[in-house]
Design an enzyme around this catalytic site. Structure first.
Site, mmCIF file in Angstrom:
data_model
loop_
_atom_site.group_PDB
_atom_site.id
_atom_site.type_symbol
_atom_site.label_atom_id
_atom_site.label_comp_id
_atom_site.label_asym_id
_atom_site.label_seq_id
_atom_site.Cartn_x
_atom_site.Cartn_y
_atom_site.Cartn_z
ATOM 1 C CG ASN A 53 4.049 -0.137 0.847
ATOM 2 O OD1 ASN A 53 4.346 -1.175 0.262
ATOM 3 N ND2 ASN A 53 3.498 -0.135 2.059
ATOM 4 C CD GLU A 54 -0.094 -2.614 1.644
ATOM 5 O OE1 GLU A 54 -0.812 -2.033 2.488
ATOM 6 O OE2 GLU A 54 0.288 -3.793 1.762
ATOM 7 C CE1 TYR A 193 1.873 -9.834 5.286
ATOM 8 C CE2 TYR A 193 0.890 -8.201 3.824
ATOM 9 C CZ TYR A 193 1.894 -8.576 4.700
ATOM 10 O OH TYR A 193 2.916 -7.708 4.989
ATOM 11 C CD GLU A 266 4.181 -4.992 3.183
ATOM 12 O OE1 GLU A 266 3.200 -5.502 3.777
ATOM 13 O OE2 GLU A 266 4.390 -3.772 3.140
#
Length: 321
Positions: A53-54, A193, A266
């Site tokens: 993740n990331e 985001y 996300e």
């Protein structure tokens, strides 16, 4: 069910103390062993696996700025006791990419036939909008993507680092020798985001603010153009409401990576922690509702015109203390 094998969880202190964690090639074997245990015991229930993740955030904040564990950086990049911000992010990233490949190859060879699942990686993504229509700023926006996201996805999909990185970094980039890297995922996880403007610093002079270094791609990232923010600011200083960025990000990934299936892993609105807030203020969250509506509308547009395979798995309320 989607299960994420997070690098921040796997970065346990024992491996850091024993051989330097992500800076050592040994971690690839240990990561594959860890992944094998997960595949064996959860594979009958988990059908979508996220290896890391990331990892781009881990490499940058763990080994360049040093604000994440293991807190390694050079003095000009942060306040760390040790590290090399110009070199170590690329070593750590290289080992993460090869650890991902080891887990994917193991799953496909040993578990996929029985478990019938899919395996991918989740990247932190930022849409970079050129601040002008100049060719220099457009190239800078592409460099920003290459030094941030394509840094990981290009090797996994094509077996080599992005051309923009190779041209600027040269021997600072480790070399790949394993052809099993190509097509090394079944889906791309997108943590998205916000968006930013980008101005060139390689071929022109930046006067608005400090340019980032050679090892970051030579560009200026800014949230404003002519003193107007790219989107409505939120209480979290790096999150701006720019739903167009979601559609553009998905379109970009579709075109660059041959319409590989994608999940939004996300996405969410940013606000600061407010311990004295009432229950009514939490329930009447018009800004969050509008954020989610606008981003989902952009996603629907992307699905309609861009890609046939898509999923949306997480909506986050991004709250900072």
């Amino acid at each position: 069910m989607i299960l994420e094998v997070w690098p921040c969880i796997f970065q346990i202190q024992e491996l850091e103390d024993r051989y330097g964690g992500w800076l050592s090639p040994q971690i690839r074997e240990d990561f594959a062993y860890y992944a094998s245990i997960c595949f064996k015991h959860y594979g009958d229930r988990v059908k979508y696996w996220v290896t890391l993740n990331e990892p781009n955030v881990v490499a940058i904040r763990g080994y360049r700025s040093g604000i994440y564990p293991p807190a390694r950086c050079s003095a000009t990049f942060g306040n760390c006791t040790s590290g090399d911000s110009e070199r170590e992010p690329f070593i750590a990233a290289h080992n993460m990419i090869l650890a991902h490949a080891a887990a994917v190859n193991l799953y496909r060879a040993k578990y996929h036939g029985e478990k019938k699942g899919s395996i991918g990686i989740a990247m932190n993504t930022v849409w970079y909008e050129p601040v002008s229509n100049s060719s220099q700023d457009k190239q800078a926006a592409q460099r920003a993507q290459s030094f941030y996201m394509n840094w990981f996805l290009d090797p996994i999909m094509f077996g080599k680092y992005p051309e923009e990185m190779e041209n600027i970094l040269g021997s600072l980039l480790p070399e790949f020798s394993d052809d099993r890297l190509q097509n090394g995922l079944d889906f791309i996880g997108i943590n998205h985001y916000t968006s930013f403007y980008v101005k060139d610093c390689l071929y022109s002079t930046c006067v608005q603010g400090p340019c980032i270094s050679k090892t970051e791609g030579y560009y200026l990232r800014t949230a404003t153009k002519n003193n107007i923010p790219i989107g409505e600011p939120t209480e979290v200083d790096w999150i701006y409401v720019y739903p167009e960025g979601m559609e553009k990000m998905v379109t970009y990934l579709k075109n660059r990576y041959n319409n590989t299936p994608m999940f939004i892993t996300e996405n969410g609105f940013g606000e600061m922690h407010q311990p004295d807030s009432s229950i009514n203020s939490f329930l009447n969250d018009d800004k969050r509702a509008e954020y989610m509506k606008s981003y989902l509308d952009a996603l629907i547009s992307a699905i309609r015109y861009v890609t046939q395979t898509f999923g949306y798995t997480h909506m986050y309320i991004y709250t900072c203390a």
